[in-house]
Structures are given as C-alpha cells and as structure tokens.
Write a protein that holds these residues in place. Structure first.
Motif, PDB file in Angstrom:
ATOM      1  N   SER A  82       0.829  -1.207   0.000  1.00 15.72           N
ATOM      2  CA  SER A  82       0.000   0.000   0.000  1.00 15.72           C
ATOM      3  C   SER A  82       0.864   1.259   0.000  1.00 15.72           C
ATOM      4  CB  SER A  82      -0.930   0.006   1.216  1.00 15.72           C
ATOM      5  OG  SER A  82      -1.816  -1.085   1.190  1.00 15.72           O
ATOM      6  N   ALA A  94      -3.964   1.296  -3.592  1.00 22.30           N
ATOM      7  CA  ALA A  94      -3.627   1.076  -2.186  1.00 22.30           C
ATOM      8  C   ALA A  94      -4.887   0.764  -1.379  1.00 22.30           C
ATOM      9  CB  ALA A  94      -2.924   2.302  -1.616  1.00 22.30           C
ATOM     10  N   TRP A 146      -6.067  -2.770   0.741  1.00 23.71           N
ATOM     11  CA  TRP A 146      -6.577  -2.816   2.104  1.00 23.71           C
ATOM     12  C   TRP A 146      -7.947  -3.485   2.170  1.00 23.71           C
ATOM     13  CZ3 TRP A 146      -4.675  -2.429   6.762  1.00 23.71           C
ATOM     14  CH2 TRP A 146      -3.421  -1.827   6.917  1.00 23.71           C
TER      15      TRP A 146
END
Length: 220
Positions: free
Chosen positions: A42, A76, A80
């Motif tokens: 990320s 990113a 997640w």
C-alpha cells in the motif's frame, strides 16, 4: 546494598525465557503482500502515485500526474479492502491457536472440545507417552478450573506463526505467557500445534512443547 526480593526474582526470571525455535517457512509472497501484511504494498503504491505526480507536475503536466496519484491511492485502498475481506488459512490457524490458548487458560472445556480432533495427542514432560482427548479435557478441567492448583491469573500469546505442510495439514509455533494465581510470576513457553482440516473445519491433532522456561527438556 540489599535488593528487594521481587527485584531479585524478576532478574532471575529473565533467564527463564525459553529459546525460540527456527522460523517456519514463509507464506507465499502474494498472500503476504495482499492479505496478511498490506502495509508495504500500500505504501509503495501511494509513493509511486505521488512520485509520478511530482515528476509530471514539474514537466507541466499536473493533470496527468493527478491521474497517476489517484490510481496509486485507489490501488492502495483496494489492497486494504482485499486484506480486510480475505482471511488466509495461515491467519485462520493463528486465530484458532489464540482460541486454544484461551480455552486452556480459562478451563473452557466446551470450547476446547470443539477445537480438538478426536485423535488428538498431547506430549509433554508430564505425558511423555502422549495422552488423548478425554484425558486432556479432564486435566484442563481439574488443573485450571476454579479449584485447580494451576488457575491462570493472566495469559497472553506473544508470538504466533503458522505454516501449511499440505493441502489439509498445518502447524503453528506459538509463544505463550501464563501467570498462575498461586505462584504469581509468569512462565514463558513455546509450543507446536498440529492441525488437520476435515469437512471445512480445522482441528488440533497434536500439541507438543518446544521449550518451557525453567525446564531443560520440555518433553521429558
């Protein structure tokens, strides 16, 4: 100068930290980057996006740079989201191990019965030939229950690592800290937990100490 007794004991207990075992094989790179530890990927995506923006902006192309920055941020965020939605088998075994430790420490034999396979074997210095499920449940109930001699005041899983040895076979190395109500000081130990998956459910098939603080041989 005379040191307080507790300070002397604490200093002595530092020598009871058992030696750690060799690391288990690492998880596949994709699992680690996408699901188990999304931070590195990320951050890299955000840095690349911002870097592209700064370079293109310096060349008079802020619009195109903004697109690259947005793409980096979106990727990113996607990493997640994927990490939060997917629990890998390794992570599942680590969670089950935490449940196992808690069930033993609190003498929750109902939960322990659910976690243990019918053919479970436990080996230790107090059971060198191994004991089965019924004796394990009886011993936990007797030793760690409300009137047991080893009632646990506090427990914690300090380290917890899993690996897969086959499609339906795994193992965990776990470091545990346990403080007994009667003795009042923590004991540290490393354990190997074997797992097998049957019908979509993972259960413990083997429990064996690797090293226990204060014991030269945890198996004998």
């Amino acid at each position: 100068m005379t040191y307080p007794i507790r300070a002397v004991l604490a200093q002595g207990l530092n020598n009871f930290d058992p030696a750690p075992p060799p690391d288990l094989p690492a998880a596949p790179l994709l699992d680690r980057l996408l699901f188990e530890n999304p931070w590195p990927l990320s951050i890299a995506l955000v840095v690349l996006g911002v870097g592209a923006y700064l370079v293109l902006n310096s060349r008079g192309k802020p619009g195109k740079g903004g697109v690259f920055a947005l793409i980096g941020l979106l990727l990113a965020a996607a990493v997640w989201v994927a990490s939060s939605m997917v629990v890998t088998t390794r992570e599942r075994l680590e969670l089950l191990t935490k449940e196992l430790v808690a069930a033993v420490a609190t003498a929750d034999t109902t939960q322990l019965d659910r976690l243990l396979a019918p053919d479970i074997r436990l080996y230790a210095f107090f059971a060198t030939d191994g004991i089965g499920k019924d004796l394990i449940l009886d011993r936990v109930r007797r030793d760690f229950g409300a009137s047991g001699p080893y009632r646990v005041k506090e427990h914690a899983v300090l380290e917890n690592d899993a690996t897969l040895d086959g499609p339906r076979v795994g193992r965990v190395q776990v470091k545990v800290r346990v403080t007994s109500e009667n003795f009042g000081f923590p004991n540290l130990s490393w354990w190997k937990i074997d797992y097998r998956e049957e019908g979509g459910q993972w259960r413990v098939t083997g429990i064996e100490p690797i090293s226990i603080g204060g014991l030269s041989n945890a198996r004998r």
